[in-house]
Scaffold this motif. Structure first.
Motif, PDB file in Angstrom:
ATOM      1  N   MET A   1       0.843  -1.196   0.000  1.00 48.90           N
ATOM      2  CA  MET A   1       0.000   0.000   0.000  1.00 48.90           C
ATOM      3  C   MET A   1       0.879   1.246   0.000  1.00 48.90           C
ATOM      4  SD  MET A   1      -3.156   1.066   0.016  1.00 48.90           S
ATOM      5  CE  MET A   1      -4.116  -0.338   0.589  1.00 48.90           C
ATOM      6  N   THR A   2       0.667   2.123  -0.963  1.00 45.34           N
ATOM      7  CA  THR A   2       1.415   3.377  -1.044  1.00 45.34           C
ATOM      8  C   THR A   2       0.653   4.454  -0.297  1.00 45.34           C
ATOM      9  OG1 THR A   2       2.370   2.816  -3.203  1.00 45.34           O
ATOM     10  CG2 THR A   2       2.328   5.142  -2.587  1.00 45.34           C
ATOM     11  N   THR A   3       1.310   5.067   0.680  1.00 42.30           N
ATOM     12  CA  THR A   3       0.680   6.119   1.460  1.00 42.30           C
ATOM     13  C   THR A   3       1.034   7.479   0.866  1.00 42.30           C
ATOM     14  OG1 THR A   3       2.548   6.099   3.003  1.00 42.30           O
ATOM     15  CG2 THR A   3       0.620   4.767   3.566  1.00 42.30           C
ATOM     16  N   VAL A   4       0.032   8.363   0.782  1.00 41.58           N
ATOM     17  CA  VAL A   4       0.205   9.647   0.106  1.00 41.58           C
ATOM     18  C   VAL A   4      -0.320  10.773   0.987  1.00 41.58           C
ATOM     19  CG1 VAL A   4      -0.289  10.995  -1.969  1.00 41.58           C
ATOM     20  CG2 VAL A   4      -0.099   8.495  -2.128  1.00 41.58           C
ATOM     21  N   LEU A   5       0.443  11.865   1.032  1.00 43.91           N
ATOM     22  CA  LEU A   5       0.001  13.097   1.666  1.00 43.91           C
ATOM     23  C   LEU A   5      -0.252  14.124   0.571  1.00 43.91           C
ATOM     24  CD1 LEU A   5      -0.349  14.933   4.238  1.00 43.91           C
ATOM     25  CD2 LEU A   5       2.066  15.519   3.949  1.00 43.91           C
ATOM     26  N   ILE A   6      -1.375  14.818   0.639  1.00 44.18           N
ATOM     27  CA  ILE A   6      -1.726  15.837  -0.356  1.00 44.18           C
ATOM     28  C   ILE A   6      -1.479  17.216   0.251  1.00 44.18           C
ATOM     29  CG2 ILE A   6      -3.556  16.794  -1.790  1.00 44.18           C
ATOM     30  CD1 ILE A   6      -4.956  14.020  -1.535  1.00 44.18           C
ATOM     31  N   ALA A   7      -0.629  18.011  -0.385  1.00 43.13           N
ATOM     32  CA  ALA A   7      -0.345  19.373   0.087  1.00 43.13           C
ATOM     33  C   ALA A   7      -0.745  20.356  -1.007  1.00 43.13           C
ATOM     34  CB  ALA A   7       1.127  19.528   0.442  1.00 43.13           C
ATOM     35  N   PHE A  15      -9.584  17.628  -2.714  1.00 45.01           N
ATOM     36  CA  PHE A  15     -10.703  16.691  -2.783  1.00 45.01           C
ATOM     37  C   PHE A  15     -10.603  15.824  -4.036  1.00 45.01           C
ATOM     38  CE2 PHE A  15     -15.009  15.704  -4.305  1.00 45.01           C
ATOM     39  CZ  PHE A  15     -15.497  14.977  -3.228  1.00 45.01           C
ATOM     40  N   GLY A  16     -10.275  16.445  -5.168  1.00 48.06           N
ATOM     41  CA  GLY A  16     -10.153  15.691  -6.411  1.00 48.06           C
ATOM     42  C   GLY A  16      -9.042  14.663  -6.343  1.00 48.06           C
ATOM     43  N   PHE A  17      -7.894  15.068  -5.802  1.00 49.53           N
ATOM     44  CA  PHE A  17      -6.781  14.124  -5.647  1.00 49.53           C
ATOM     45  C   PHE A  17      -7.188  12.966  -4.737  1.00 49.53           C
ATOM     46  CE2 PHE A  17      -3.341  17.559  -6.492  1.00 49.53           C
ATOM     47  CZ  PHE A  17      -3.337  17.245  -7.845  1.00 49.53           C
ATOM     48  N   ARG A  18      -7.829  13.293  -3.613  1.00 49.20           N
ATOM     49  CA  ARG A  18      -8.216  12.248  -2.657  1.00 49.20           C
ATOM     50  C   ARG A  18      -9.182  11.248  -3.300  1.00 49.20           C
ATOM     51  NH1 ARG A  18      -8.720  10.964   2.821  1.00 49.20           N
ATOM     52  NH2 ARG A  18      -7.593  12.813   3.544  1.00 49.20           N
ATOM     53  N   MET A  19     -10.182  11.742  -4.015  1.00 48.24           N
ATOM     54  CA  MET A  19     -11.143  10.847  -4.652  1.00 48.24           C
ATOM     55  C   MET A  19     -10.454   9.904  -5.630  1.00 48.24           C
ATOM     56  SD  MET A  19     -14.229  11.343  -3.503  1.00 48.24           S
ATOM     57  CE  MET A  19     -15.304  10.756  -4.814  1.00 48.24           C
ATOM     58  N   LEU A  20      -9.509  10.436  -6.396  1.00 49.83           N
ATOM     59  CA  LEU A  20      -8.798   9.610  -7.360  1.00 49.83           C
ATOM     60  C   LEU A  20      -7.943   8.565  -6.656  1.00 49.83           C
ATOM     61  CD1 LEU A  20      -7.789   8.939 -10.236  1.00 49.83           C
ATOM     62  CD2 LEU A  20      -6.055  10.724  -9.913  1.00 49.83           C
ATOM     63  N   LEU A  21      -7.152   8.993  -5.671  1.00 47.65           N
ATOM     64  CA  LEU A  21      -6.220   8.082  -5.013  1.00 47.65           C
ATOM     65  C   LEU A  21      -6.947   6.991  -4.235  1.00 47.65           C
ATOM     66  CD1 LEU A  21      -3.485  10.561  -3.725  1.00 47.65           C
ATOM     67  CD2 LEU A  21      -3.624   9.367  -5.901  1.00 47.65           C
ATOM     68  N   GLU A  22      -8.042   7.354  -3.573  1.00 50.04           N
ATOM     69  CA  GLU A  22      -8.734   6.364  -2.758  1.00 50.04           C
ATOM     70  C   GLU A  22      -9.591   5.420  -3.596  1.00 50.04           C
ATOM     71  OE1 GLU A  22     -10.650   8.384   0.499  1.00 50.04           O
ATOM     72  OE2 GLU A  22      -8.744   8.440   1.608  1.00 50.04           O
ATOM     73  N   SER A  23      -9.650   5.669  -4.902  1.00 44.51           N
ATOM     74  CA  SER A  23     -10.315   4.709  -5.792  1.00 44.51           C
ATOM     75  C   SER A  23      -9.370   3.569  -6.168  1.00 44.51           C
ATOM     76  CB  SER A  23     -10.795   5.412  -7.066  1.00 44.51           C
ATOM     77  OG  SER A  23      -9.696   5.784  -7.901  1.00 44.51           O
ATOM     78  N   GLN A  24      -8.101   3.675  -5.759  1.00 47.32           N
ATOM     79  CA  GLN A  24      -7.097   2.671  -6.091  1.00 47.32           C
ATOM     80  C   GLN A  24      -6.887   1.694  -4.932  1.00 47.32           C
ATOM     81  OE1 GLN A  24      -5.698   2.890  -9.395  1.00 47.32           O
ATOM     82  NE2 GLN A  24      -7.438   4.315  -9.336  1.00 47.32           N
ATOM     83  N   THR A  28      -3.481   4.894  -0.371  1.00 44.28           N
ATOM     84  CA  THR A  28      -4.316   5.481   0.664  1.00 44.28           C
ATOM     85  C   THR A  28      -3.787   6.860   1.014  1.00 44.28           C
ATOM     86  OG1 THR A  28      -5.291   5.127   2.856  1.00 44.28           O
ATOM     87  CG2 THR A  28      -2.996   4.494   2.592  1.00 44.28           C
ATOM     88  N   VAL A  29      -4.688   7.792   1.279  1.00 38.85           N
ATOM     89  CA  VAL A  29      -4.320   9.158   1.646  1.00 38.85           C
ATOM     90  C   VAL A  29      -4.237   9.237   3.169  1.00 38.85           C
ATOM     91  CG1 VAL A  29      -5.009  11.592   1.598  1.00 38.85           C
ATOM     92  CG2 VAL A  29      -5.408  10.131  -0.407  1.00 38.85           C
ATOM     93  N   VAL A  30      -3.082   9.650   3.700  1.00 40.47           N
ATOM     94  CA  VAL A  30      -2.886   9.693   5.146  1.00 40.47           C
ATOM     95  C   VAL A  30      -3.110  11.085   5.721  1.00 40.47           C
ATOM     96  CG1 VAL A  30      -1.320   7.728   5.167  1.00 40.47           C
ATOM     97  CG2 VAL A  30      -0.392  10.038   4.885  1.00 40.47           C
ATOM     98  N   GLY A  31      -3.273  12.079   4.844  1.00 39.87           N
ATOM     99  CA  GLY A  31      -3.518  13.416   5.362  1.00 39.87           C
ATOM    100  C   GLY A  31      -3.542  14.460   4.265  1.00 39.87           C
ATOM    101  N   GLU A  32      -4.012  15.662   4.638  1.00 40.68           N
ATOM    102  CA  GLU A  32      -4.055  16.795   3.713  1.00 40.68           C
ATOM    103  C   GLU A  32      -3.456  18.011   4.408  1.00 40.68           C
ATOM    104  OE1 GLU A  32      -7.926  17.589   2.176  1.00 40.68           O
ATOM    105  OE2 GLU A  32      -8.364  15.474   1.720  1.00 40.68           O
ATOM    106  N   ALA A  33      -2.709  18.798   3.658  1.00 39.50           N
ATOM    107  CA  ALA A  33      -2.116  20.027   4.181  1.00 39.50           C
ATOM    108  C   ALA A  33      -2.451  21.169   3.235  1.00 39.50           C
ATOM    109  CB  ALA A  33      -0.594  19.873   4.297  1.00 39.50           C
ATOM    110  N   PRO A  48       4.678   9.478   5.088  1.00 39.02           N
ATOM    111  CA  PRO A  48       4.082   8.904   3.869  1.00 39.02           C
ATOM    112  C   PRO A  48       5.149   8.530   2.844  1.00 39.02           C
ATOM    113  CG  PRO A  48       3.883  11.286   3.852  1.00 39.02           C
ATOM    114  CD  PRO A  48       4.413  10.932   5.200  1.00 39.02           C
ATOM    115  N   ASP A  49       4.781   7.651   1.933  1.00 39.30           N
ATOM    116  CA  ASP A  49       5.695   7.282   0.853  1.00 39.30           C
ATOM    117  C   ASP A  49       5.900   8.450  -0.103  1.00 39.30           C
ATOM    118  OD1 ASP A  49       5.994   4.508   1.652  1.00 39.30           O
ATOM    119  OD2 ASP A  49       3.943   4.233   0.947  1.00 39.30           O
ATOM    120  N   VAL A  50       4.813   9.169  -0.394  1.00 41.89           N
ATOM    121  CA  VAL A  50       4.853  10.240  -1.390  1.00 41.89           C
ATOM    122  C   VAL A  50       4.056  11.437  -0.890  1.00 41.89           C
ATOM    123  CG1 VAL A  50       4.266  10.905  -3.771  1.00 41.89           C
ATOM    124  CG2 VAL A  50       5.024   8.566  -3.285  1.00 41.89           C
ATOM    125  N   VAL A  51       4.578  12.644  -1.152  1.00 40.70           N
ATOM    126  CA  VAL A  51       3.799  13.873  -0.961  1.00 40.70           C
ATOM    127  C   VAL A  51       3.514  14.477  -2.322  1.00 40.70           C
ATOM    128  CG1 VAL A  51       3.740  16.202  -0.010  1.00 40.70           C
ATOM    129  CG2 VAL A  51       4.884  14.377   1.266  1.00 40.70           C
TER     130      VAL A  51
END
Length: 223
Positions: A1-7, A15-24, A28-33, A48-51
């Protein structure tokens, strides 16, 4: 599972990024900044693995946030998302230690592929596009030694063999592994081995950083 933070400072963009990522199934999205300060705090908490890092944010921007996250030695990799594919700020972000960049209007599959590539240790930016970006903003590099007294060789190059130095030079010119193999008459697996050793010896995080190193050390001059 690749964990992602959206900044990103735009709620709808997050919101758009989260909807796309959580459809995979594998993300999984671990947070938003909403700014760089929050991004640093959440990286420290969640690792997270990726920001997905926007550049223009209020307060601490994405470039300085990237610089601080990378300097802290966290395993997290940064994928810059920017409005324009030749945004000068994207160049600064790459120099700060980001593993690549994408434009915000990229196709969903491109963004997902980019996140997976960065998470696995690859660079997202194609070599030719990296070279175009660097050439467009070469004025950000230190002044050429041609206008000053010669400086000693950069210590990051000292451990490289002649072949590795040659390959680093052509990486800086935008050659792909396939092109390097064909033009230097090497097996592609051998090229990959050389590239891996170059990254390890120079401390470059990925191929994007290797291209920047080639420019910084003047192995490659802007076209």
């Amino acid at each position: 599972m690749t964990t992602v933070l959206i900044a990103d400072d735009q709620p709808m963009q997050r919101f758009g990024f989260r909807m796309l990522l959580e459809s995979q199934d594998d993300m999984t999205v671990v947070g938003e900044a909403s700014n760089g300060t929050e991004a640093i705090r959440l990286v420290d908490r969640h690792h997270p693995d990726v920001v997905l890092m926007d550049i223009r944010m209020p307060g601490l921007d994405g470039i300085e946030a990237t610089r601080r996250i990378v300097a802290a030695g966290d395993r997290t990799r940064i994928l810059i998302v920017t409005t324009f594919d030749l945004d000068e700020y994207a160049y600064d972000g790459l120099r700060a230690g980001a593993s690549g960049f994408l434009v915000k209007d990229a196709q969903p599959e491109e963004l997902l592929a980019g996140i997976r590539a960065v998470a696995s240790g690859d660079a997202v930016v194609a070599p030719s596009l990296t070279r175009r970006l660097l050439n467009a903003y070469i004025h950000h590099l230190p002044a050429s030694s041609a206008t000053a007294d010669p400086e000693p060789e950069d210590p990051r190059l000292a451990a490289l063999t002649e072949r590795e130095r040659e390959i680093l030079t052509v990486i800086g010119r935008g050659w792909t592994n396939t092109e390097i193999a064909e033009r230097l008459h090497l097996a592609e697996s051998t090229v990959k081995t050389h590239v891996g050793r170059i990254l390890a010896k120079t401390g470059a995080r990925d191929r994007v950083q290797a291209v920047i190193l080639a420019y910084d050390t003047q192995l490659v001059a802007p076209a």
